[in-house]
Design an enzyme around this catalytic site. Structure first.
Site, PDB file in Angstrom:
ATOM      1  N   LYS A 174      -7.090  47.692  63.614  1.00  0.00           N
ATOM      2  CA  LYS A 174      -7.923  48.672  63.063  1.00  0.00           C
ATOM      3  C   LYS A 174      -9.521  48.652  63.553  1.00  0.00           C
ATOM      4  O   LYS A 174     -10.078  47.517  62.502  1.00  0.00           O
ATOM      5  CB  LYS A 174      -6.907  49.324  61.752  1.00  0.00           C
ATOM      6  CG  LYS A 174      -5.493  49.486  61.589  1.00  0.00           C
ATOM      7  CD  LYS A 174      -5.741  49.698  60.612  1.00  0.00           C
ATOM      8  CE  LYS A 174      -5.834  48.462  58.760  1.00  0.00           C
ATOM      9  NZ  LYS A 174      -4.709  48.735  57.815  1.00  0.00           N
ATOM     10  N   THR A 206     -12.020  58.319  52.266  1.00  0.00           N
ATOM     11  CA  THR A 206     -11.527  57.606  52.877  1.00  0.00           C
ATOM     12  C   THR A 206     -10.350  55.807  52.922  1.00  0.00           C
ATOM     13  O   THR A 206      -9.881  55.589  53.156  1.00  0.00           O
ATOM     14  CB  THR A 206     -12.011  56.052  53.999  1.00  0.00           C
ATOM     15  OG1 THR A 206     -13.281  55.595  53.400  1.00  0.00           O
ATOM     16  CG2 THR A 206     -12.889  57.534  55.155  1.00  0.00           C
ATOM     17  N   GLY A 208      -7.462  54.515  50.742  1.00  0.00           N
ATOM     18  CA  GLY A 208      -6.016  54.648  51.041  1.00  0.00           C
ATOM     19  C   GLY A 208      -5.681  54.743  52.912  1.00  0.00           C
ATOM     20  O   GLY A 208      -4.585  55.543  53.100  1.00  0.00           O
ATOM     21  N   THR A 209      -7.112  54.877  53.490  1.00  0.00           N
ATOM     22  CA  THR A 209      -7.059  54.424  54.797  1.00  0.00           C
ATOM     23  C   THR A 209      -5.724  54.038  55.721  1.00  0.00           C
ATOM     24  O   THR A 209      -4.658  54.063  56.610  1.00  0.00           O
ATOM     25  CB  THR A 209      -8.120  54.671  55.797  1.00  0.00           C
ATOM     26  OG1 THR A 209      -8.977  53.981  55.752  1.00  0.00           O
ATOM     27  CG2 THR A 209      -8.519  56.048  55.675  1.00  0.00           C
ATOM     28  N   GLY A 210      -5.831  53.005  55.346  1.00  0.00           N
ATOM     29  CA  GLY A 210      -5.133  50.894  55.984  1.00  0.00           C
ATOM     30  C   GLY A 210      -3.598  51.662  55.240  1.00  0.00           C
ATOM     31  O   GLY A 210      -2.772  51.340  55.848  1.00  0.00           O
ATOM     32  N   CYS A 211      -2.954  52.295  53.697  1.00  0.00           N
ATOM     33  CA  CYS A 211      -1.673  52.646  53.181  1.00  0.00           C
ATOM     34  C   CYS A 211      -1.551  53.874  53.542  1.00  0.00           C
ATOM     35  O   CYS A 211      -0.052  53.916  54.102  1.00  0.00           O
ATOM     36  CB  CYS A 211      -2.167  52.500  51.597  1.00  0.00           C
ATOM     37  SG  CYS A 211      -3.019  51.120  50.966  1.00  0.00           S
TER      38      CYS A 211
END
Length: 267
Positions: A174, A206, A208-211
């Site tokens: 990412k 932003t 929690g974008t990865g979760c």
């Protein structure tokens, strides 16, 4: 409701990341969310205040309790914290090798707090990476896993191939930490490399974008999508969730996980 997704991760009391984000994203994409909590965090949009670890054997009990009764169509892991928990997860997931498994190697919180102790990194590499279907590191996480510096798109591609050499079938590197007006996420799947690009959204919301992205991918895989389509549709959902973020908190605010409630939004 289609697709049973078991998320094994940490709890975020602020509701923006971790288990809470996973449940919201899975539900928003018409999946059924189940959880096994590896750690409890006291946090908000400004950062992590404290962490309480869950005993490894209780984590195991949560996983078995869910799978023995309800079953699963996909796994997703996030914050696991300690090597002991990583080994438990690896032991349990290894019993279900045909079920898609999205591994988000959560190491550091948005505010900078460490979410994976140093000795757990080797456990993650040795025990969990060979079991997953897709690994979804951001640039700092890929750098930590490989011990290299990533500064360009070519570096991201090289990192994807290097992580695949550790036994991972596919890697989504990412690019949100890369500077510039455009954002690129790079999927390395076997010998195939695909670059997904989008306009960077100028926002601090932003958290929690990865979760959210990993859970969305796991949901689409649970629903029978191909890996490429799962990534594409999950990114579209994430972009919508960031675009419509409610603006809560004084730091890195949460997303609008319920963006799919709009009557005209369905993948």
């Amino acid at each position: 409701m289609r697709g049973r997704v078991l998320s094994i991760a940490g709890s975020d009391s602020g509701g923006g990341a971790g288990i809470q984000a996973d449940i919201k994203a899975i539900t928003a994409l018409d999946g059924f969310a189940m959880t096994a909590i590896a750690a409890l965090t006291a946090q908000n949009t400004l950062g992590v205040v404290d962490i309480l670890d869950v005993p490894p054997e209780f984590l195991r009990t949560q996983i078995r309790c869910v799978l023995d009764d309800i079953g699963a169509d996909a796994f997703k892991t996030g914050m696991l914290g300690r090597a002991e928990c990583i080994h438990v997860v690896a032991e349990e997931i290894s019993r279900y090798r045909k079920i898609p498994f999205v591994l988000d190697p959560v190491m550091v919180a948005k505010g900078g707090a460490a979410l994976l102790v140093p000795d757990a990194i080797s456990a993650l590499i040795d025990s969990l990476l060979p079991l997953c279907t897709l690994l979804t590191p951001n640039i700092p996480e890929a750098e930590a896993l490989l011990g290299v510096k990533i500064e360009t798109a070519e570096d991201m591609i090289d990192a994807g191939h290097a992580l695949r050499s550790k036994g991972v079938p596919a890697v989504l590197v990412k690019g949100g930490h890369m500077k510039g007006p455009h954002l690129a996420d790079i999927l390395v799947d076997g010998d195939t490399v695909e670059i997904f690009t989008s306009q960077r959204i100028d926002t601090r919301h932003t958290h929690g974008t990865g979760c959210t992205l990993a859970s969305a991918i796991a949901t689409r895989l649970a629903q029978g999508r191909s890996l490429r389509d799962a990534v594409k549709e999950a990114r579209a959902y994430l972009i919508g969730a960031i675009t419509h973020a409610p603006g809560y908190g004084h730091g890195a605010g949460p997303l609008d996980h319920g963006v799919t409630i709009a009557a005209n939004w369905r993948a």
